[in-house]
Scaffold this active site. Structure first.
Site, short mmCIF file in Angstrom:
data_model
loop_
_atom_site.label_atom_id
_atom_site.label_comp_id
_atom_site.label_asym_id
_atom_site.label_seq_id
_atom_site.Cartn_x
_atom_site.Cartn_y
_atom_site.Cartn_z
N GLY A 1 32.53 5.12 52.78
CA GLY A 1 32.86 3.22 52.68
C GLY A 1 31.26 2.84 53.00
N CYS A 2 32.03 2.05 53.60
CA CYS A 2 30.65 0.82 54.28
C CYS A 2 29.98 0.90 55.24
CB CYS A 2 31.08 -1.11 54.42
SG CYS A 2 32.55 -1.64 52.75
N PHE A 3 30.09 2.20 56.06
CA PHE A 3 29.09 2.45 57.23
C PHE A 3 28.34 3.57 56.69
CE2 PHE A 3 32.87 5.15 57.52
CZ PHE A 3 32.04 6.61 57.96
N PHE B 1 29.98 -0.89 59.62
CA PHE B 1 31.61 -0.96 59.27
C PHE B 1 32.21 -0.21 58.31
CE2 PHE B 1 29.84 -3.95 63.16
CZ PHE B 1 29.43 -4.78 62.51
#
Length: 232
Positions: free
Chosen positions: A6-8, A216
């Protein structure tokens, strides 16, 4: 190799590469973030209208950077120093961002309170990361913040009373390329470096000494990396 983080994950791979480089003399770690977020595109769903938000924001992208320790003079020129890195899961955020592999492929669902959860907890992460070096003025830093979306950036900016220019590089990358998940923070690092050089500033970090990189993503998970700029 890491998948479905994911984005983190842009912050995650920098943290892991830092650890590898510091603990293996002479090592150089090639970090590559490659994201094809188009695989999550789906038609509208009456039961998950929230999925339209992600589909409107996301874009494909890839970026690479080399991490090492003890640079070789006259051969290597560092752009930023990774001082410290940490990961934390935000309280009361279970299910705020969900990803599922189904027959139709990879699907994501976002709760509407994601921006609030991030902005409510970001100052605690900042204090934990920057207190050891005596920094409490968030406007004294250069910012490499994963964009998420405009609502997240707006709430973080308001919560920390950041000057508009602090998230300018992040907003520019979001506008130009969309949310490219893990690759975003590397794009933003390069944007900050490039703009600093264009303006003739003294350091790679907008003329400032210290900076912070935030990622995040699902969990909600936050990656925090403290950066030190180098002379331009």
């Amino acid at each position: 190799m890491m998948y479905q983080q994911g984005c983190f994950a842009g912050g995650t791979v920098l943290r892991l590469a830092k650890d590898l480089a510091e603990n293996n003399k002479g090592a150089r770690v090639l970090v590559v973030c490659s994201e094809i977020t188009a695989v999550t595109f789906r038609g509208p769903s009456d039961t998950h209208l929230d999925s339209l938000v992600g589909q409107a924001l996301f874009g494909d992208g890839a970026a690479a950077v080399i991490i090492g320790a003890d640079p070789v003079p006259e051969v290597e020129k560092p752009l930023f120093e990774l001082v410290s890195a940490a990961q934390t899961v935000l309280p009361d955020s279970d299910g705020a961002i969900d990803g599922h592999l189904r027959e139709v492929g990879l699907t994501f669902h976002l709760l509407k309170d994601v921006p609030g959860l991030i902005s409510k907890n970001i100052e605690k992460s900042l204090n934990e990361a920057l207190k050891p070096i005596g920094i409490s003025d968030w406007n004294s830093l250069f910012w490499i913040a994963h964009p998420g979306g405009p609502a997240i950036l707006d709430q973080v900016e308001a919560k920390l009373a950041l000057k508009p220019e602090k998230l300018e590089a992040t907003r520019q990358v979001l506008s130009d390329y969309g949310n490219m998940s893990s690759a975003c923070v590397l794009f933003i690092l390069d944007e900050v470096r490039r703009k600093s050089a264009e303006k003739g500033l003294e350091t790679t970090g907008e003329g400032l000494e210290w900076g912070v990189l935030f990622g995040f993503g699902p969990g909600l998970t936050v990656e925090t990396v403290v950066l030190h700029s180098v002379a331009a």
